[in-house]
Write a protein that holds these residues in place. Sequence first.
Motif, PDB file in Angstrom:
ATOM      1  N   ALA A 108      55.760  44.724  22.330  1.00 32.99           N
ATOM      2  CA  ALA A 108      54.699  45.812  22.012  1.00 32.99           C
ATOM      3  C   ALA A 108      55.096  46.840  22.976  1.00 32.99           C
ATOM      4  O   ALA A 108      54.688  48.199  22.396  1.00 32.99           O
ATOM      5  CB  ALA A 108      53.554  45.193  22.154  1.00 32.99           C
ATOM      6  N   ARG A 111      57.751  49.048  21.290  1.00 30.24           N
ATOM      7  CA  ARG A 111      57.121  49.842  19.803  1.00 30.24           C
ATOM      8  C   ARG A 111      56.349  51.025  20.282  1.00 30.24           C
ATOM      9  O   ARG A 111      56.426  52.047  19.795  1.00 30.24           O
ATOM     10  CB  ARG A 111      56.188  48.844  19.395  1.00 30.24           C
ATOM     11  N   ASP A 112      55.532  50.850  21.231  1.00 31.97           N
ATOM     12  CA  ASP A 112      54.562  52.025  21.730  1.00 31.97           C
ATOM     13  C   ASP A 112      55.387  53.013  22.350  1.00 31.97           C
ATOM     14  O   ASP A 112      55.204  54.219  22.247  1.00 31.97           O
ATOM     15  CB  ASP A 112      53.673  51.534  22.862  1.00 31.97           C
ATOM     16  N   ARG A 115      57.175  55.009  19.566  1.00 32.66           N
ATOM     17  CA  ARG A 115      56.100  55.818  19.071  1.00 32.66           C
ATOM     18  C   ARG A 115      55.871  57.123  19.887  1.00 32.66           C
ATOM     19  O   ARG A 115      55.933  58.092  19.515  1.00 32.66           O
ATOM     20  CB  ARG A 115      54.716  55.162  18.818  1.00 32.66           C
ATOM     21  N   ASP A 320      61.857  47.801  11.454  1.00 34.09           N
ATOM     22  CA  ASP A 320      61.367  48.647  12.546  1.00 34.09           C
ATOM     23  C   ASP A 320      60.582  47.897  13.657  1.00 34.09           C
ATOM     24  O   ASP A 320      60.701  46.905  13.774  1.00 34.09           O
ATOM     25  CB  ASP A 320      60.488  49.966  12.006  1.00 34.09           C
ATOM     26  N   GLU A 322      57.438  47.847  14.681  1.00 36.54           N
ATOM     27  CA  GLU A 322      56.374  46.985  14.442  1.00 36.54           C
ATOM     28  C   GLU A 322      56.726  45.793  13.733  1.00 36.54           C
ATOM     29  O   GLU A 322      55.970  44.700  14.161  1.00 36.54           O
ATOM     30  CB  GLU A 322      55.457  47.737  13.406  1.00 36.54           C
ATOM     31  N   GLN A 323      57.515  45.431  12.756  1.00 34.45           N
ATOM     32  CA  GLN A 323      57.983  44.310  12.251  1.00 34.45           C
ATOM     33  C   GLN A 323      58.680  43.521  13.271  1.00 34.45           C
ATOM     34  O   GLN A 323      58.310  42.290  13.426  1.00 34.45           O
ATOM     35  CB  GLN A 323      58.799  44.773  10.993  1.00 34.45           C
ATOM     36  N   TYR A 325      57.850  43.505  16.339  1.00 36.41           N
ATOM     37  CA  TYR A 325      56.934  42.834  17.303  1.00 36.41           C
ATOM     38  C   TYR A 325      56.110  41.774  16.515  1.00 36.41           C
ATOM     39  O   TYR A 325      56.048  40.537  17.136  1.00 36.41           O
ATOM     40  CB  TYR A 325      55.840  43.855  17.488  1.00 36.41           C
ATOM     41  N   LEU A 326      56.031  41.777  14.995  1.00 39.13           N
ATOM     42  CA  LEU A 326      55.262  40.923  14.508  1.00 39.13           C
ATOM     43  C   LEU A 326      56.066  39.678  14.606  1.00 39.13           C
ATOM     44  O   LEU A 326      55.594  38.255  14.828  1.00 39.13           O
ATOM     45  CB  LEU A 326      54.987  41.172  12.928  1.00 39.13           C
TER      46      LEU A 326
END
Length: 346
Positions: A108, A111-112, A115, A320, A322-323, A325-326
Amino acid sequence: MSRKLRVAIIGGGQVAETVHASYYLTRSELELVAVVDSNIERAQSLANRLGIAHAFADADEMYRQCQPDIISVCTPNRFHHQHVMQALENGCHVMCEKPPAMTPEEAAEMRDAARKAGKVLAYDFHHRFASDTQFLREQVVAGTLGEIYVTTAKALRRCGVPGWGVFTNKELQGGGPLIDIGIHMLDAAMYVLGFPAVKRVYAHSFQKLGTLKHSGQFGEWDPKTYTVEDALFATVEFRNGGILRLETSFALNIEPVSVMNVEFCGVNAGATLFPAHIYQDEAGKLVTLSQRESADTERHFKSMRAFVDHVLGAPVSIADAEQGYLIQQLVAAIYRAAESGESIEL
């Protein structure tokens, strides 16, 4: 584009050479300028073999001297977070080997940070870039399979403990076959399904053979320092009512040498991923609706191509942040469920 984008690779192992560097060298828009590895001899050896100008043991020095635009992170899992964050702080786009990190919290944060920096962060979940996977995803979106209520993902080896690197070291890897090969079929399955929301997971892991044997399909290892699971079985429940069953192993007494595939069972039809095959039953007979003759083997380079094209501004899909992270969140939940013996809610 006024100049070539400068690329550096952190980690000088096998995947760095055979996948990342090999692909970058095919692109005229890129210049591969440096290799970084804590073992300077390995970094220099790779640089010499591929004609790369610089080799470093220290990433900070590489950033100062080379000022790259793109970084590939090919280090052991434990160091992914550190190297991705450093690359983003230095204004680079990043392609990172899977898994994203050691924990969902690290993924996370990565990811952040991507961004905030306005940079591309992609992960090399290359099986989703196979033509087979893309085709099945299109068919799922089109409704060919109808409601998919059971998915089975298998990443199994009869005796395929990696005899190189740190794959048997839980502290450096975070786990065994789940985080190494199981994560690939898990990602491919989730991609085809469209990343449905997860309700809960159940899992069981075993360490039965890795500490008894010492050699197999991929060389030798030390059973005394084998600290990862050698087989894991999980059930993922989705909020839409469907389930995904995952089976993964480094060592398991099964008949085939290895299995890397996903099966989807829908109301209208079923499908197998590699090679892509869609079928249904009619009066007890199997009827093929569509089928590829052989599975796409160019998955690694297609993953790298998508990343580079995306960096260059093309509207192409990537694995990417986000994915990533999931997937990391799901892997962590599976490990927690296996360790606790209880279901984990997400």
